[in-house]
Design a protein around this motif. Structure first.
Motif, PDB file in Angstrom:
ATOM      1  N   GLY A  21       0.770  -1.241   0.000  1.00 19.23           N
ATOM      2  CA  GLY A  21       0.000   0.000   0.000  1.00 19.23           C
ATOM      3  C   GLY A  21       0.794   1.280   0.000  1.00 19.23           C
ATOM      4  N   ALA A  22       2.110   1.222   0.119  1.00 17.22           N
ATOM      5  CA  ALA A  22       2.919   2.440   0.078  1.00 17.22           C
ATOM      6  C   ALA A  22       2.982   2.944  -1.352  1.00 17.22           C
ATOM      7  N   CYS A  23       2.492   4.155  -1.573  1.00 19.82           N
ATOM      8  CA  CYS A  23       2.381   4.683  -2.936  1.00 19.82           C
ATOM      9  C   CYS A  23       3.287   5.871  -3.219  1.00 19.82           C
ATOM     10  N   THR A  24       3.994   6.343  -2.218  1.00 19.21           N
ATOM     11  CA  THR A  24       4.862   7.512  -2.391  1.00 19.21           C
ATOM     12  C   THR A  24       6.223   7.237  -1.755  1.00 19.21           C
ATOM     13  N   PRO A  25       7.241   7.971  -2.179  1.00 19.75           N
ATOM     14  CA  PRO A  25       8.549   7.815  -1.533  1.00 19.75           C
ATOM     15  C   PRO A  25       8.483   8.067  -0.025  1.00 19.75           C
ATOM     16  N   ARG A  26       7.646   8.973   0.400  1.00 18.14           N
ATOM     17  CA  ARG A  26       7.518   9.254   1.834  1.00 18.14           C
ATOM     18  C   ARG A  26       6.957   8.042   2.579  1.00 18.14           C
ATOM     19  N   GLN A  27       5.998   7.356   1.977  1.00 18.56           N
ATOM     20  CA  GLN A  27       5.441   6.156   2.604  1.00 18.56           C
ATOM     21  C   GLN A  27       6.461   5.025   2.627  1.00 18.56           C
ATOM     22  N   ILE A  28       7.262   4.927   1.579  1.00 21.00           N
ATOM     23  CA  ILE A  28       8.342   3.945   1.561  1.00 21.00           C
ATOM     24  C   ILE A  28       9.340   4.278   2.669  1.00 21.00           C
ATOM     25  N   ALA A  29       9.672   5.550   2.824  1.00 22.48           N
ATOM     26  CA  ALA A  29      10.598   5.978   3.876  1.00 22.48           C
ATOM     27  C   ALA A  29      10.064   5.618   5.258  1.00 22.48           C
ATOM     28  N   SER A  30       8.779   5.781   5.455  1.00 22.94           N
ATOM     29  CA  SER A  30       8.178   5.428   6.744  1.00 22.94           C
ATOM     30  C   SER A  30       8.268   3.935   7.010  1.00 22.94           C
ATOM     31  N   ALA A  31       8.199   3.154   5.943  1.00 18.48           N
ATOM     32  CA  ALA A  31       8.216   1.700   6.083  1.00 18.48           C
ATOM     33  C   ALA A  31       9.620   1.149   6.314  1.00 18.48           C
ATOM     34  N   CYS A  32      10.646   1.751   5.673  1.00 18.11           N
ATOM     35  CA  CYS A  32      11.975   1.131   5.743  1.00 18.11           C
ATOM     36  C   CYS A  32      13.146   2.111   5.796  1.00 18.11           C
ATOM     37  N   LYS A  33      12.884   3.389   5.935  1.00 15.37           N
ATOM     38  CA  LYS A  33      13.888   4.451   6.038  1.00 15.37           C
ATOM     39  C   LYS A  33      14.559   4.811   4.713  1.00 15.37           C
ATOM     40  N   ALA A  34      14.290   4.084   3.638  1.00 13.63           N
ATOM     41  CA  ALA A  34      14.932   4.397   2.360  1.00 13.63           C
ATOM     42  C   ALA A  34      14.594   5.827   1.950  1.00 13.63           C
ATOM     43  N   GLY A  35      15.615   6.584   1.586  1.00 12.67           N
ATOM     44  CA  GLY A  35      15.435   7.956   1.144  1.00 12.67           C
ATOM     45  C   GLY A  35      15.511   8.987   2.243  1.00 12.67           C
ATOM     46  N   THR A  36      15.772   8.563   3.471  1.00 14.18           N
ATOM     47  CA  THR A  36      15.777   9.514   4.586  1.00 14.18           C
ATOM     48  C   THR A  36      17.165   9.998   4.992  1.00 14.18           C
ATOM     49  N   ASP A  37      18.224   9.440   4.402  1.00 10.83           N
ATOM     50  CA  ASP A  37      19.564   9.883   4.780  1.00 10.83           C
ATOM     51  C   ASP A  37      20.111  10.830   3.707  1.00 10.83           C
ATOM     52  N   CYS A  38      20.776  10.324   2.717  1.00 11.62           N
ATOM     53  CA  CYS A  38      21.380  11.210   1.711  1.00 11.62           C
ATOM     54  C   CYS A  38      20.388  11.622   0.627  1.00 11.62           C
ATOM     55  N   GLY A  39      19.332  10.828   0.415  1.00 15.81           N
ATOM     56  CA  GLY A  39      18.299  11.183  -0.556  1.00 15.81           C
ATOM     57  C   GLY A  39      18.592  10.809  -1.995  1.00 15.81           C
ATOM     58  N   SER A  40      19.740  10.225  -2.259  1.00 14.78           N
ATOM     59  CA  SER A  40      20.096   9.919  -3.644  1.00 14.78           C
ATOM     60  C   SER A  40      19.232   8.818  -4.253  1.00 14.78           C
TER      61      SER A  40
END
Length: 74
Positions: A21-40
């Motif tokens: 159900g995660a449909c946005t990068p922000r929802q993915i970040a909430s689920a597994c932290k991906a995209g929350t450090d350097c953002g690349s």
């Protein structure tokens, strides 16, 4: 293959979260932290999400309310 090197998140994991159900990068970040450090990896996550099916996006395209459970509770 890693999508997020900072947190060792794979493409398969992103797809699994999208299937849940995660449909946005922000929802993915909430689920597994991906995209929350350097953002690349955010653009790569967006590309993965763009390829897959998003259950809520499908509902919107069909004209159904996205937050049906909230509408029912009101």
């Amino acid at each position: 293959m890693y999508v997020c090197s900072c947190f060792q998140v794979t493409e398969a994991q992103v797809q699994q979260h999208a299937g849940g159900g995660a449909c946005t990068p922000r929802q993915i970040a909430s689920a597994c932290k991906a995209g929350t450090d350097c953002g690349s990896c955010v653009r790569r996550i967006q590309a993965i999400l763009g390829r897959g099916s998003c259950p809520r996006r499908d509902l919107v395209e069909e004209g159904a309310p996205v937050f049906a459970e909230l509408d029912e509770a009101a």
